[in-house]
Motif scaffolding. Sequence first.
Motif, short mmCIF file in Angstrom:
data_model
loop_
_atom_site.label_atom_id
_atom_site.label_comp_id
_atom_site.label_asym_id
_atom_site.label_seq_id
_atom_site.Cartn_x
_atom_site.Cartn_y
_atom_site.Cartn_z
N ASP A 1 -8.04 1.61 1.32
CA ASP A 1 -9.18 0.99 2.00
C ASP A 1 -10.23 0.50 1.01
O ASP A 1 -10.77 -0.59 1.13
N SER A 2 -10.49 1.33 -0.01
CA SER A 2 -11.55 0.92 -0.92
C SER A 2 -11.08 -0.26 -1.78
O SER A 2 -11.84 -1.20 -2.02
N GLU B 1 0.78 -1.24 0.00
CA GLU B 1 0.00 0.00 0.00
C GLU B 1 0.81 1.29 0.00
O GLU B 1 0.25 2.36 -0.09
N GLY C 1 -11.09 -3.50 0.23
CA GLY C 1 -12.45 -4.03 0.38
C GLY C 1 -12.85 -4.85 -0.84
O GLY C 1 -13.36 -5.96 -0.72
N ARG D 1 -4.59 6.48 1.86
CA ARG D 1 -5.27 5.57 2.79
C ARG D 1 -6.69 5.25 2.32
O ARG D 1 -7.11 4.10 2.32
N ARG E 1 -1.65 -6.11 5.34
CA ARG E 1 -1.60 -4.82 4.65
C ARG E 1 -0.34 -4.14 5.15
O ARG E 1 -0.08 -4.12 6.35
#
Length: 653
Positions: free
Chosen positions: A76-77, A55, A80, A72, A98
């Motif tokens: 996160d998206s 990330e 998901g 961030r 992560r």
Amino acid sequence: MEKKSKPTFTVTTPIYYVNDVPHIGHAYTTIIADALARYNKMAGRDVFFLTGTDEHGQKIEKAAAEKGLTPRALADSVVGRTLDLWKALDIEYDLFIRTTMPIHEAGVQKVFLRLLEKGDIYKGEYKGWYCVSDEAFLAEDAPLGKDGVKVCPDCGKAAVVVSEPTYFFRLSAYQEKLLEFYESHPRFVRPASRMNEVASFVRGGLKDLSITRTTVRWGVPVPGDPAHTIYVWFDALHNYITGTGFDWDMERFARFWPAQVHLIGKDILRFHAVFWPAFLMASGLPLPECVFGHGWWLKDEAKMSKSRGNVLDPYTIIHAFGPDPLRYFLLREVPIGLDGNFSHEGFVHRVNSDLANDFGNLVHRTLTMIQQYFQGRLEGVDAEREDDRALREAFDSTRASVRGHYESYALNKALEEIWVFIGAANKYLADNAPWKLAKDPSRRGRLARVLYQAACAIRGASHLAAPVMPASARKIWDLLGESTTPQEVAFDAFGFDGMACGQAMKAPRALFPRVDLKLFLAEEAGKPEASKETRPQSAIKETTMDVITIDEFKKLDLRVALVLKAERVEGATKLLKLQIDVGTETRQIVAGVAETYAPEDLVGKRFIVIVNLKPAVIRGVESQGMLLAGIKEGGKAVIPFFEGEIPAGSKVQ
Ligand code: MSP
């Protein structure tokens, strides 16, 4: 007495960048890892399957800025959606790491400090060409273009000059150690052909590696010098140890590190086979057993990648067919080390021939006959004959070689062998012709034996294929009346005829859909971009259906209908509106036959219609019934007409 612990098996995937959602290429690595993890569990090992996301770094910073998001929020998206995809593909990982997790960041900082104290990391000044897209410095001898700019040899994008104070990792000190290691561990890099490529790169000389940036803010800060962030690859590679517990669960780390196999794409072999072992050597940690570099999935002969715009969304296939056909296709089509060209034709061909025809039909025929002749419970089974034994022995030898293939990560060969056995089981049924035995009451015991043997073959084949097709194998075992799932039965504990003869088996259900290639392609082409919502459902033809009773069939009111009038439905190329005489009245039906018949072809013709079907409105026209027709490949309808005189309204049964 000390308890003897199970042997372990640790498998990892690369951690995926979060600049975009995973495509079929990423799904491929993850599916291989999942199949290996499942097989190793069945082989009695304690498995740890690690996957996750990468990330940090400039690439993510840039992608987030382009989307107007913070890194961030982007991460996160995408995470998901990645987790959703792994769920849809039946991926059973043990830990999703992560690189933004505190356990990971702390572990990376700890290693950094340790190497700094040891002198394997030192501070200096770096100037060089850097490819932002690949997050990698170009080799010093990379040629300068006419415009004075160097181009990344991997992705073809323009590189930029980066000059900054940096911390270096003393990679040069590990050249000889790496070469010695490769020499004493010839199976470290696989396939074997890639070992040479790695060793000759190292023999060519290793320069110290810049492992921090001052220009990138989105990264793990260098402990004690926060103007620097740690280079994304140094950060990312350490996920393999932080994910197995390094620094936060040392018990787990002791148990599951080193990994048996890091599965990666061939594009990132150098990072894993040169840099990573050198980092581990510097930290004094054990090295993984093997780095397996698989080939690429290409689309139209080019590597599938977001930047080329030729990616395929796995959901288009998963939604239409479920996870197993895609898992099967990707693992069966090419050996893990080679490239494969993904074509819808290839996919449809495999699904239809291997899954629908070979395996699906075997299951369907066998279970249908067990229902039909024994109401689901085999009884009075005759003793095994020579040809029955031959099928059992064929299974045992298949199992032995499939086991070897799984152990050596040759998943395509494992599937190939299983399908040879399925072929033998189909031949066994054809040779023994149970449908003929069923006509002779004196041969009922033999009939029971043949069907029992076929049921055992299905049970065995699905057990062997369970690591690759877990959901289908589970379904088949359920239909066979087994109370356990295939994965609960250890590979070595499985017996071909370990199934009770008299257990209650169920009527078959649809297992593998048969796909109509033309419709599938048409629907694929018709949509602008693959997305979650698009489902090429209509391209699926069920070869296997639920068995119905005669009473259920009798609910259909089938009648001979005579066509009185026919015309086209405005704005619909496939539809005709027909006025038909069904004996008691005149009805109107809408039929999708206009591609095969002109209206005038049908007037005066007689065919079969279901007259008690709930009326429906099709393209704004009411349809009070449905005619029966055969559907050719490509979806064209062919109507069976009555040749001789038969009055309209006659019952069809
Ligand atoms: N983040 C790094 C890996 C760090 S591991 C410590 C990375 N990420 S990635 O998302 O770009 O790609 C990861 C992996 O996806 C590739 O190595 C490869 O395993 C897989 N694939 C991506 N495109 C692919 C194909 N077209 N075909 C097959 N696999 C490919 O690199």
